[in-house]
Enzyme design. Structure first.
Site, PDB file in Angstrom:
ATOM      1  N   HIS A 198       0.827  -1.070  -0.002  1.00  0.00           N
ATOM      2  CA  HIS A 198      -0.058   0.114   0.011  1.00  0.00           C
ATOM      3  C   HIS A 198       0.855   1.298  -0.109  1.00  0.00           C
ATOM      4  CE1 HIS A 198      -3.311   2.799   2.145  1.00  0.00           C
ATOM      5  NE2 HIS A 198      -3.257   2.710   0.822  1.00  0.00           N
ATOM      6  N   HIS A 202       1.466   3.992  -3.205  1.00  0.00           N
ATOM      7  CA  HIS A 202       1.268   5.563  -3.257  1.00  0.00           C
ATOM      8  C   HIS A 202       2.466   6.269  -3.430  1.00  0.00           C
ATOM      9  CE1 HIS A 202      -2.847   6.031  -1.859  1.00  0.00           C
ATOM     10  NE2 HIS A 202      -2.883   5.080  -1.280  1.00  0.00           N
ATOM     11  N   HIS A 225      -7.310   0.275  -4.884  1.00  0.00           N
ATOM     12  CA  HIS A 225      -8.008   0.144  -3.479  1.00  0.00           C
ATOM     13  C   HIS A 225      -9.284  -0.596  -3.613  1.00  0.00           C
ATOM     14  CE1 HIS A 225      -5.314   3.479  -3.076  1.00  0.00           C
ATOM     15  NE2 HIS A 225      -5.474   3.427  -1.894  1.00  0.00           N
ATOM     16  N   GLU A 330      -9.254  11.162  -5.511  1.00  0.00           N
ATOM     17  CA  GLU A 330      -8.179  11.076  -4.633  1.00  0.00           C
ATOM     18  C   GLU A 330      -7.949  12.328  -3.837  1.00  0.00           C
ATOM     19  OE1 GLU A 330      -4.607   9.547  -6.379  1.00  0.00           O
ATOM     20  OE2 GLU A 330      -3.807   9.195  -4.460  1.00  0.00           O
ATOM     21  N   HIS A 345     -10.803  11.924  -0.865  1.00  0.00           N
ATOM     22  CA  HIS A 345     -10.130  10.709  -0.195  1.00  0.00           C
ATOM     23  C   HIS A 345      -9.125  11.368   0.747  1.00  0.00           C
ATOM     24  CE1 HIS A 345      -6.113   8.561  -0.326  1.00  0.00           C
ATOM     25  NE2 HIS A 345      -6.908   7.509   0.088  1.00  0.00           N
ATOM     26  N   HIS A 349      -8.875  10.921   4.963  1.00  0.00           N
ATOM     27  CA  HIS A 349      -7.832  10.266   5.566  1.00  0.00           C
ATOM     28  C   HIS A 349      -7.652  11.336   6.859  1.00  0.00           C
ATOM     29  CE1 HIS A 349      -6.320   6.587   3.968  1.00  0.00           C
ATOM     30  NE2 HIS A 349      -6.842   6.823   3.200  1.00  0.00           N
ATOM     31  N   HIS A 385     -12.996   3.525   2.641  1.00  0.00           N
ATOM     32  CA  HIS A 385     -12.563   2.939   1.063  1.00  0.00           C
ATOM     33  C   HIS A 385     -13.925   2.334   0.525  1.00  0.00           C
ATOM     34  CE1 HIS A 385      -8.710   4.457  -0.209  1.00  0.00           C
ATOM     35  NE2 HIS A 385      -8.539   4.522   0.912  1.00  0.00           N
TER      36      HIS A 385
HETATM   37 CU    CU Z   1      -4.333   4.052  -0.406  1.00  0.00          CU
END
Ligand code: CU
Ligand code: NAG
Length: 650
Positions: A198, A202, A225, A330, A345, A349, A385
């Site tokens: 993961h 990124h 994802h 994103e 996104h 987070h 997600h």
């Molecule tokens: Cu991710």
């Protein structure tokens, strides 16, 4: 001709531009990053004192001299705008290098001056993207920065071992207790190989990326994802848990999370109790901002177009739409209108990461959700997600279902699909070196300290696909493993289970006229990578090669890819039924002419081919990515669905 090549090779070894020297330099730059460069690494030590940075490096050096840079021995989070800016200045400085010496010297110089977290991030990204580092294997992040992959208990034990100079090896348990049903799937969210995949995903596809255009980056964001989500759901079903429900901004965050993890510098990762009500995060976003971003995106999906900065429509009800939607959600620098659609996104987070201290009253460091290394440990990661995945689904469900012409490949008739071997999963112990978790100095000897973690693995297996072809051709083979039943044991229809399908493999093969059997091993999967090479092996191998004047020829250098041992979701002791979905279509789907013989570094399913276009011309997830209104369309000779059982052995 030959002697010219030989001479060039000899020259490369002497001047230190061969892979062995490069690997050695990268190893040494990452060796105990929280301490000064070891004096025995003379060239790096010298560069750290006397090198004069140029270009972007000069700009970063000025920031340093103006005392504007984040201090050393402080936490680093990519989601912190200023910290990111600093790290990216170093990425730019490194990627500007036109020769490896410049790259190496720039890194050595800033290693002694910048925050260690920023340095590690920048160096990993630069090695990933710089042609100068071709052939270099990045050491496992869980060994370079173990704090981000282990827990406080283990780190404390490591310190005790060091202080008492007693070699030690101890067990690492999964976070939490068995009173928490979520604990049953902690082996997935806390798997160090999956966490590494993961975080590397990124790094291969950074949201801030401003370099050369990366092909289908937004669609890959969706697909990588989506696959994590589908895989997590499959693990849940095998563990008698319902699939994940999505996150709701206006409802309590059902699952809390106590990370039991400490930053190397900056204290403990904050905890969040069960049923925490979402609060605005000061300086980031309010709940209504999040809802607004969501509803603007939903609006665009309903309309079938986004609106660009200049007000022009960007139509998305087509094959390309998913790529744009991924960029928007994103959001990445490719988003056509980030001012309007925001960064759902990334903000989500941060919002989740800060719920323990939303006003910053307690000066808590960022939460696990604010680091790609740690995010998947928190059950809210998968809720978040799932929430975004459902938005992607809304768009995909609007597209016209595939027609017979799009699905069929008249040349291939699948006559049988079998598994060679048993689909069997089991847990095993895996040792992680903790040498880099603890401080020391040049004068104090290292003590062998390691921890062993429990991880999922499976027995080797292969697919055996019998095919009759009318004529010789290159073909595309796609293999998915899909849930057969829901949580209540009700058998699912194709249109119900397709969104939960796990991409197991995709490859191109040569078909000859007549009947044949295609054998493909699970270990050859194009979505996985083998175990990472331990840091100590990388060091030894490079040092030996340099000493012997030989070079290294690394295979499998990509760090992005699902762990090969987790290709199969966990089974059940009595067997867990899945639908094995196999589709063979024309080789015209290949975006490169040589895919049947050259896998271009493998691991392309979730990670693409580095620096090249994605190998499959079809949308990711084809043919299961669109609504199925008539299941009979799939009852064709080139598609087969059979039932397989995955067993789990103690
Ligand atoms: Cu991710
Ligand atoms: C797929 O293959 C299996 C096993 O070879 C066979 O039993 C089944 O009938 C096939 N299904 C379809 C839909 O072709």
């Amino acid at each position: 001709m030959k002697w010219i090549l030989l001479a060039a090779a000899v020259l490369a070894v002497i001047s230190g531009t061969d892979v062995a020297h490069k690997q050695q330099a990268i190893n040494r730059l990452l060796y105990k990053v929280t301490e000064p460069i070891r004096s025995k690494f003379t060239d790096l030590k010298e560069a750290s004192k006397s090198f004069t940075p140029t270009g972007a490096g000069a700009k970063l050096d000025k920031e340093h001299k103006d005392h504007r840079l984040l201090q050393q021995k402080h936490w680093f989070s990519l989601f912190n705008p200023r910290q990111r800016e600093e790290a990216l200045m170093l990425v730019d400085a490194l990627l500007e290098s036109t020769d490896f010496d410049h790259f190496k010297n720039t890194a050595a110089y800033f290693r002694e001056r910048m925050n260690e977290g920023e340095f590690v991030y920048a160096l990993y990204v630069a090695v990933t993207h710089s042609d100068l580092c071709d052939g270099v294997i990045l050491p496992p992040l869980y060994e370079v920065t173990p704090h981000m992959f282990t827990n406080s208990e283990v780190i404390q034990k490591a310190y005790t071992a060091k202080m008492t100079q007693t070699p030690a090896k101890f067990e690492m348990e999964f976070t939490g207790s068995q009173k928490n049903p979520e604990q049953r799937v902690a082996y997935f969210g806390e798997d160090i190989g999956m966490n590494s995949h993961h975080v590397h995903w990124h790094m291969d596809f950074p949201f801030w990326w401003h370099g050369e255009k990366i092909d289908r980056k937004g669609e890959l964001f969706f697909w990588a994802h989506h696959q994590l989500t589908a895989r997590f759901d499959a693990e849940r079903l095998s563990n008698y848990l319902p699939v994940v429900d999505e996150l709701y901004w206006s409802r309590p965050i059902k699952e809390g999370f106590a990370p039991h993890t400490t930053y190397r510098y900056g204290g403990e990762f904050p905890s969040r109790p069960d049923n925490k009500i979402f609060e605005a995060v000061e300086g980031v976003a309010r709940i209504r901002d999040m809802k607004e971003m969501e509803s603007r995106i939903r609006d665009a999906i309903s309309h079938g177009y986004f609106t660009s900065h200049s007000g022009d429509p960007i139509y998305i009800d087509n094959e390309r739409g998913i790529d744009i939607l991924g960029d928007v959600i994103e959001s990445s620098t490719y988003s056509p209108n980030v001012e309007y659609y925001g960064a759902l996104h990334n903000y989500a987070h941060i919002m989740l990461g800060r719920q323990a201290d939303p006003k910053g009253k307690f000066n808590m460091p960022p939460g696990v959700m604010e680091h790609f290394e740690t995010a998947t440990r928190d059950p809210s990661f998968f809720r978040l997600h799932k929430y975004m995945d459902n938005i992607f689904k809304l768009h995909k469900d609007k597209l016209t279902p595939y027609t017979h012409e799009e699905l069929a490949y008249d040349n291939a008739h699948i006559t049988d699909v079998k598994i060679d071997g048993e689909l069997t999963t089991y847990f095993e112990d895996f040792e992680i070196d903790l040498t880099h978790a603890i401080d020391d100095t040049e004068e104090i000897d290292d003590v062998a300290v390691s921890t062993y973690v429990h991880r999922l693995n499976h027995k080797p297996f292969a697919y055996k696909i019998k095919v009759k072809a009318d004529h010789e051709d290159t073909a595309t083979v796609r293999i998915f493993l899909c849930p057969k039943h829901d949580y209540n044991g009700i058998e699912l229809h194709l249109d119900e289970y397709r969104w939960g399908c796990i991409e197991m493999d995709k490859f191109w093969t040569h078909l000859s006229a007549g009947s044949q059997e295609i054998t493909r091993k699970g270990s050859e999967s194009s979505v996985t990578i083998p175990d990472r090479v331990p840091f100590s092996d990388l060091i030894k191998e490079a040092d030996d090669a340099v000493a012997a004047g030989s070079d290294l020829d690394h295979k499998n250098i990509r760090a992005c890819g699902h762990p090969a041992r987790m290709l199969l979701p966990k089974g059940k002791s009595e067997g867990m039924e899945f639908n094995l979905f196999v589709a063979i279509t024309s080789g015209d789907d290949a975006a490169h002419p040589d895919l049947a013989t050259n896998e271009h570094g493998s691991t392309h399913g979730y990670c693409g081919i580095h620096g090249q276009v994605y190998p499959d011309k079809r949308p990711m997830g084809f043919p299961l990515d669109r609504k199925v209104t008539d299941e009979r369309e799939f009852h064709i000779d080139n598609i087969n669905v059979s039932t397989v059982k995955v067993f789990h052995k103690k």
